[in-house]
Enzyme design. Sequence first.
Site, short mmCIF file in Angstrom:
data_model
loop_
_atom_site.label_atom_id
_atom_site.label_comp_id
_atom_site.label_asym_id
_atom_site.label_seq_id
_atom_site.Cartn_x
_atom_site.Cartn_y
_atom_site.Cartn_z
N GLY A 11 1.30 -1.21 0.18
CA GLY A 11 -0.01 -0.12 0.03
C GLY A 11 1.08 1.18 -0.24
O GLY A 11 1.96 1.32 0.78
N CYS A 75 2.13 -7.96 -5.31
CA CYS A 75 2.34 -8.99 -6.46
C CYS A 75 2.41 -10.51 -6.86
O CYS A 75 3.06 -10.86 -5.52
CB CYS A 75 3.71 -8.47 -6.82
SG CYS A 75 4.78 -9.43 -8.51
N GLY A 104 5.82 -2.01 3.58
CA GLY A 104 4.72 -2.51 4.56
C GLY A 104 6.10 -3.81 5.94
O GLY A 104 6.87 -4.17 4.61
N SER A 150 4.35 2.53 5.43
CA SER A 150 2.85 2.40 5.69
C SER A 150 2.54 3.79 6.82
O SER A 150 2.29 3.91 7.80
CB SER A 150 2.90 1.23 6.27
OG SER A 150 2.39 0.92 6.89
N ILE A 151 0.88 3.85 6.39
CA ILE A 151 0.02 3.88 6.93
C ILE A 151 0.01 4.38 8.52
O ILE A 151 -0.19 4.63 9.06
CB ILE A 151 -1.30 5.70 6.84
CG1 ILE A 151 -1.98 4.04 6.25
CG2 ILE A 151 -0.67 6.19 5.34
CD1 ILE A 151 -3.44 4.60 5.62
N ASP A 152 -0.15 3.11 8.43
CA ASP A 152 -0.95 2.16 9.63
C ASP A 152 0.10 2.78 11.69
O ASP A 152 -0.39 1.55 12.54
CB ASP A 152 -1.02 0.52 9.45
CG ASP A 152 -1.79 0.39 8.59
OD1 ASP A 152 -2.65 1.39 8.48
OD2 ASP A 152 -1.62 -1.31 8.33
N ARG A 187 -26.33 16.00 16.54
CA ARG A 187 -26.02 14.44 15.91
C ARG A 187 -24.74 13.89 16.68
O ARG A 187 -23.46 14.51 17.35
CB ARG A 187 -25.55 14.11 14.04
CG ARG A 187 -27.08 14.58 13.77
CD ARG A 187 -27.05 14.38 12.36
NE ARG A 187 -27.80 14.24 11.57
CZ ARG A 187 -28.54 14.93 10.08
NH1 ARG A 187 -27.43 15.09 9.70
NH2 ARG A 187 -29.22 15.04 9.34
N MET A 194 -8.81 3.68 9.30
CA MET A 194 -7.53 2.94 8.82
C MET A 194 -6.87 2.42 10.02
O MET A 194 -6.89 2.89 10.71
CB MET A 194 -7.18 2.93 7.48
CG MET A 194 -8.16 2.66 6.08
SD MET A 194 -6.84 2.26 4.90
CE MET A 194 -7.51 2.43 3.50
N VAL A 285 -8.94 8.17 1.85
CA VAL A 285 -8.62 9.30 2.09
C VAL A 285 -7.61 9.77 2.56
O VAL A 285 -6.45 10.99 2.46
CB VAL A 285 -9.87 10.33 2.09
CG1 VAL A 285 -9.95 10.17 3.42
CG2 VAL A 285 -10.03 12.00 1.57
#
Length: 363
Positions: A11, A75, A104, A150-152, A187, A194, A285
């Site tokens: 990713g 891949c 990652g 990695s954004i994680d 609300r 993620m 996003v």
Amino acid sequence: ARVVGVLTSGGDSQGMNSAVRAVVRMGIYVGCKVFVIKEGYQGMVDGGDCIVEATWRSVSNIMQKGGTTIGSARCKDFREREGQLKAALNLVTQSITNLVVIGGDGSLTGANFFREDWPNLLEELVATGKITQAKADECSHLNIAGMVGSIDNDFCGTDMTIGADSALHRIIEAVDCIATTASSHQRCFVMEVMGRHCGYLALVAALTSEADWVFIPEWPPEKGWEDALCNKLSQERALGQRLNIIIIAEGAIDMEGKPITPNDIKDLISDRLKYDTRVTILGHVQRGGSPSAFDRILGCRMGAEAVLALMDATPDTPASVMSLDGNQTVRVPLMECVQRTKAVQSAMDRKDFKKAVKLRGRT
Ligand code: F6P
């Protein structure tokens, strides 16, 4: 002069371009020939136009862009022997024996297996007449330097992965936007972020956006959480708060390991409290947009260090990962980090959440 190849895999994440740029420029600065390998491991397998010599100028104006301009892929071919042989042949053809992989844990593990198998791959290429023995001798060792893109922020061994900070910026901007409309209509919003099996993005986003509640996989809510959540939300309303924000990590689970979904929470709140409740799933996003200054610098620092690590590498040097440890750039053995990262996951699978948090620990 050493020949270096650089690829991004898995990713994408913001800051990868900065890392590629630093590898290319540091490589050229220390006298290397540097190739970019497009489309991740797929480009390494396919060769041809996917492996292109980089110049100082060819990486201008990419640092400020999100994603990865050299492309990335998950891949399948590279997992097969045939694909690995093709990849080895493509690298040897350009005399690339130094590889920088930005991705990652899966991508970095793949790089390490490739390195370990490299002598066998070359032997087979010689035996099948694809390369000469002289070429095999010239390229006898493959050095690997990894960077975690990695954004994680789910990789053990580094304080921050490249992209996590920018993703957090995207998330809190979105929460701030949602908060104004939520307040107008009194609300409650349940926002999914993620992170795969890691709760870092959710936790930090919740802390920095004054959310009322957060669900993360590493700390499943205790039995009776439904009452606790509803009490907390109604307390906030009683104190005059016009809105509620709940952040849920996409990997959130309960004590039994069963997923908790944003709709489960929405239904609970609408049924019990009768609040007008909406779900927002932020999705990709979070992986887009311009990288933060932090991620640009992180990519630069790690990219430069990766080249230096390759220059220092001897045939006995294990594959390493460039990591951030207390704001210092350090090199750590790749497989040690991968094993720790896997140990976190198996502790979570065993529902030993305390152990998982401890293992993830510092760096
Ligand atoms: O690992 C990064 C990540 O964005 C995760 O947070 C998410 O679960 C996953 O990738 C999404 O993958 P894809 O882009 O293949 O849908």
